[in-house]
Design a protein around this motif. Sequence first.
Motif, PDB file in Angstrom:
ATOM      1  N   ASN A 119     -10.661   6.641 -11.727  1.00  0.00           N
ATOM      2  CA  ASN A 119     -10.900   5.199 -11.645  1.00  0.00           C
ATOM      3  C   ASN A 119      -9.615   4.424 -11.402  1.00  0.00           C
ATOM      4  O   ASN A 119      -9.643   3.360 -10.785  1.00  0.00           O
ATOM      5  CB  ASN A 119     -11.564   4.710 -12.935  1.00  0.00           C
ATOM      6  N   ALA A 120      -8.476   4.957 -11.853  1.00  0.00           N
ATOM      7  CA  ALA A 120      -7.211   4.280 -11.592  1.00  0.00           C
ATOM      8  C   ALA A 120      -6.803   4.390 -10.128  1.00  0.00           C
ATOM      9  O   ALA A 120      -6.025   3.575  -9.627  1.00  0.00           O
ATOM     10  CB  ALA A 120      -6.117   4.863 -12.484  1.00  0.00           C
ATOM     11  N   LEU A 121      -7.313   5.419  -9.435  1.00  0.00           N
ATOM     12  CA  LEU A 121      -6.979   5.599  -8.020  1.00  0.00           C
ATOM     13  C   LEU A 121      -7.699   4.612  -7.115  1.00  0.00           C
ATOM     14  O   LEU A 121      -7.271   4.391  -5.977  1.00  0.00           O
ATOM     15  CB  LEU A 121      -7.332   7.023  -7.582  1.00  0.00           C
ATOM     16  N   LEU A 122      -8.799   4.014  -7.585  1.00  0.00           N
ATOM     17  CA  LEU A 122      -9.578   3.123  -6.727  1.00  0.00           C
ATOM     18  C   LEU A 122      -8.759   1.941  -6.200  1.00  0.00           C
ATOM     19  O   LEU A 122      -8.768   1.662  -4.994  1.00  0.00           O
ATOM     20  CB  LEU A 122     -10.822   2.635  -7.477  1.00  0.00           C
ATOM     21  N   PRO A 123      -8.027   1.203  -7.056  1.00  0.00           N
ATOM     22  CA  PRO A 123      -7.210   0.119  -6.491  1.00  0.00           C
ATOM     23  C   PRO A 123      -6.111   0.614  -5.566  1.00  0.00           C
ATOM     24  O   PRO A 123      -5.703  -0.094  -4.641  1.00  0.00           O
ATOM     25  CB  PRO A 123      -6.611  -0.555  -7.747  1.00  0.00           C
ATOM     26  N   ALA A 124      -5.627   1.850  -5.802  1.00  0.00           N
ATOM     27  CA  ALA A 124      -4.556   2.386  -4.963  1.00  0.00           C
ATOM     28  C   ALA A 124      -5.031   2.728  -3.563  1.00  0.00           C
ATOM     29  O   ALA A 124      -4.212   2.862  -2.646  1.00  0.00           O
ATOM     30  CB  ALA A 124      -3.941   3.621  -5.624  1.00  0.00           C
ATOM     31  N   ILE A 125      -6.347   2.888  -3.393  1.00  0.00           N
ATOM     32  CA  ILE A 125      -6.865   3.201  -2.058  1.00  0.00           C
ATOM     33  C   ILE A 125      -6.546   2.084  -1.076  1.00  0.00           C
ATOM     34  O   ILE A 125      -6.356   2.319   0.119  1.00  0.00           O
ATOM     35  CB  ILE A 125      -8.381   3.472  -2.132  1.00  0.00           C
ATOM     36  N   THR A 126      -6.476   0.855  -1.582  1.00  0.00           N
ATOM     37  CA  THR A 126      -6.155  -0.265  -0.697  1.00  0.00           C
ATOM     38  C   THR A 126      -4.755  -0.134  -0.097  1.00  0.00           C
ATOM     39  O   THR A 126      -4.473  -0.742   0.936  1.00  0.00           O
ATOM     40  CB  THR A 126      -6.259  -1.589  -1.455  1.00  0.00           C
ATOM     41  N   LEU A 127      -3.898   0.647  -0.749  1.00  0.00           N
ATOM     42  CA  LEU A 127      -2.548   0.844  -0.222  1.00  0.00           C
ATOM     43  C   LEU A 127      -2.525   1.758   0.986  1.00  0.00           C
ATOM     44  O   LEU A 127      -1.519   1.798   1.709  1.00  0.00           O
ATOM     45  CB  LEU A 127      -1.640   1.426  -1.309  1.00  0.00           C
ATOM     46  N   VAL A 128      -3.613   2.501   1.225  1.00  0.00           N
ATOM     47  CA  VAL A 128      -3.647   3.419   2.361  1.00  0.00           C
ATOM     48  C   VAL A 128      -3.482   2.661   3.668  1.00  0.00           C
ATOM     49  O   VAL A 128      -2.886   3.146   4.625  1.00  0.00           O
ATOM     50  CB  VAL A 128      -4.958   4.228   2.355  1.00  0.00           C
ATOM     51  N   GLY A 129      -4.019   1.443   3.713  1.00  0.00           N
ATOM     52  CA  GLY A 129      -3.895   0.646   4.924  1.00  0.00           C
ATOM     53  C   GLY A 129      -2.465   0.329   5.305  1.00  0.00           C
ATOM     54  O   GLY A 129      -2.159   0.129   6.485  1.00  0.00           O
ATOM     55  N   PHE A 130      -1.582   0.292   4.316  1.00  0.00           N
ATOM     56  CA  PHE A 130      -0.179   0.023   4.599  1.00  0.00           C
ATOM     57  C   PHE A 130       0.625   1.298   4.798  1.00  0.00           C
ATOM     58  O   PHE A 130       1.769   1.237   5.249  1.00  0.00           O
ATOM     59  CB  PHE A 130       0.435  -0.796   3.453  1.00  0.00           C
ATOM     60  N   GLU A 131       0.049   2.436   4.433  1.00  0.00           N
ATOM     61  CA  GLU A 131       0.783   3.689   4.550  1.00  0.00           C
ATOM     62  C   GLU A 131       0.920   4.141   6.003  1.00  0.00           C
ATOM     63  O   GLU A 131       1.937   4.703   6.385  1.00  0.00           O
ATOM     64  CB  GLU A 131       0.085   4.779   3.733  1.00  0.00           C
ATOM     65  N   LEU A 132      -0.100   3.921   6.826  1.00  0.00           N
ATOM     66  CA  LEU A 132      -0.033   4.365   8.217  1.00  0.00           C
ATOM     67  C   LEU A 132       1.117   3.720   8.980  1.00  0.00           C
ATOM     68  O   LEU A 132       1.927   4.419   9.585  1.00  0.00           O
ATOM     69  CB  LEU A 132      -1.378   4.097   8.910  1.00  0.00           C
ATOM     70  N   PRO A 133       1.228   2.378   9.005  1.00  0.00           N
ATOM     71  CA  PRO A 133       2.397   1.816   9.701  1.00  0.00           C
ATOM     72  C   PRO A 133       3.708   2.136   9.001  1.00  0.00           C
ATOM     73  O   PRO A 133       4.748   2.251   9.659  1.00  0.00           O
ATOM     74  CB  PRO A 133       2.119   0.301   9.704  1.00  0.00           C
ATOM     75  N   ALA A 134       3.661   2.291   7.667  1.00  0.00           N
ATOM     76  CA  ALA A 134       4.892   2.604   6.942  1.00  0.00           C
ATOM     77  C   ALA A 134       5.399   3.995   7.257  1.00  0.00           C
ATOM     78  O   ALA A 134       6.589   4.280   7.105  1.00  0.00           O
ATOM     79  CB  ALA A 134       4.664   2.462   5.429  1.00  0.00           C
ATOM     80  N   LEU A 135       4.509   4.898   7.697  1.00  0.00           N
ATOM     81  CA  LEU A 135       4.936   6.243   8.064  1.00  0.00           C
ATOM     82  C   LEU A 135       6.000   6.216   9.150  1.00  0.00           C
ATOM     83  O   LEU A 135       6.903   7.047   9.183  1.00  0.00           O
ATOM     84  CB  LEU A 135       3.734   7.055   8.553  1.00  0.00           C
ATOM     85  N   PHE A 136       5.878   5.241  10.059  1.00  0.00           N
ATOM     86  CA  PHE A 136       6.806   5.181  11.187  1.00  0.00           C
ATOM     87  C   PHE A 136       7.774   3.996  11.083  1.00  0.00           C
ATOM     88  O   PHE A 136       8.905   4.103  11.530  1.00  0.00           O
ATOM     89  CB  PHE A 136       6.023   5.081  12.499  1.00  0.00           C
ATOM     90  N   GLY A 137       7.328   2.896  10.515  1.00  0.00           N
ATOM     91  CA  GLY A 137       8.204   1.739  10.428  1.00  0.00           C
ATOM     92  C   GLY A 137       9.203   1.802   9.297  1.00  0.00           C
ATOM     93  O   GLY A 137      10.252   1.168   9.353  1.00  0.00           O
ATOM     94  N   GLY A 138       8.889   2.594   8.251  1.00  0.00           N
ATOM     95  CA  GLY A 138       9.773   2.630   7.099  1.00  0.00           C
ATOM     96  C   GLY A 138      10.950   3.573   7.229  1.00  0.00           C
ATOM     97  O   GLY A 138      11.812   3.625   6.342  1.00  0.00           O
ATOM     98  N   SER A 139      11.009   4.334   8.309  1.00  0.00           N
ATOM     99  CA  SER A 139      12.068   5.335   8.443  1.00  0.00           C
ATOM    100  C   SER A 139      13.122   4.930   9.471  1.00  0.00           C
ATOM    101  O   SER A 139      13.887   5.783   9.919  1.00  0.00           O
ATOM    102  CB  SER A 139      11.452   6.679   8.843  1.00  0.00           C
ATOM    103  N   LEU A 140      13.166   3.657   9.852  1.00  0.00           N
ATOM    104  CA  LEU A 140      14.104   3.235  10.895  1.00  0.00           C
ATOM    105  C   LEU A 140      15.549   3.469  10.470  1.00  0.00           C
ATOM    106  O   LEU A 140      16.343   4.072  11.202  1.00  0.00           O
ATOM    107  CB  LEU A 140      13.876   1.752  11.225  1.00  0.00           C
TER     108      LEU A 140
END
Length: 317
Positions: free
Chosen positions: A238-259
Amino acid sequence: MSTYLIRRLSYMLLILLAASFLIFALYALTPGDFISGNIKLTPERKAELRMIYGLDQPLLDRYLTWMGNALRGDFGISLAQQKPVLTLFQDYIWNSFLLAAVSTFFTWLLAVVIGVLAAYRQYSWFDSLVMVLIFAAMSIPSFFIGLFLIKIFAVDLHWLPPGGMTTTGSNAEGWAYVLEVANHMALPAAVMTLLGLGSLTRYFRSNMIDVIKQDYIRTARAKGLPERKVLFTHALRNALLPAITLVGFELPALFGGSLIIESIFNWPGIGQLYMKSFGLRDYPLLMGFTMFIAVLTVVGTLLSDLLYRIADPRVNL
């Protein structure tokens, strides 16, 4: 579900269309470009190149031409490297994906374990130590952490290579090549993990603290269930449910966060290519990369909504 997907896809297309025009206009209206900044070219040659690449046309005409080519899969030619933008992406993007995927896996794994233990032992010495390290990791700049780890593990101890993806002149194949890449990836992946671990651990800790105070957790304990099962099966789910919303930011962060990380460790990824192109004002490549991040952002938000619906069937899309 099908009606929802059709409506969301329609919204996504409108958002990407508006984002593409905004991004194109910002790059086009920025003073200077690759041609005007090249001091080796004569004014006549600059004018000729601007006409060849269509840089002398009005903004709207240039955008319509670019959009028409983009819909056919042609994002233009890199002015600095004289190669198609998609070809350059294919050469570099998988290196960035490998680095980002490994660091994201360890970030979430460590964040879940540390967050659960810190919440279970709230206000203990372990929880206090975790909070201190979290704020320290969030406060120290990424380039400082990267250079510090290079100094310790590469320069002083000689345990790991300071940068690159493979050893210069290496002809390793098979498992030897995999081990060589893993050895070079250890430091940049560690830095990216440390940068993302702080905020995510604090997020899981706060969610777990709220969940373990619920009545059904006390009921599970009263039934005699092992504490590990109570924490990692009932509470964590149940604690993971709010964290699922972070998945939407993980995809662009995969490439944008490593500049910055890719530049520090000389990792041959799309981030390093972007930083070089930004300094040269290679706008076709910059435009293609920015649109790629925009596509990942809207796709990530849709994916997070669908995953939340799968995780909690009570949610009405």
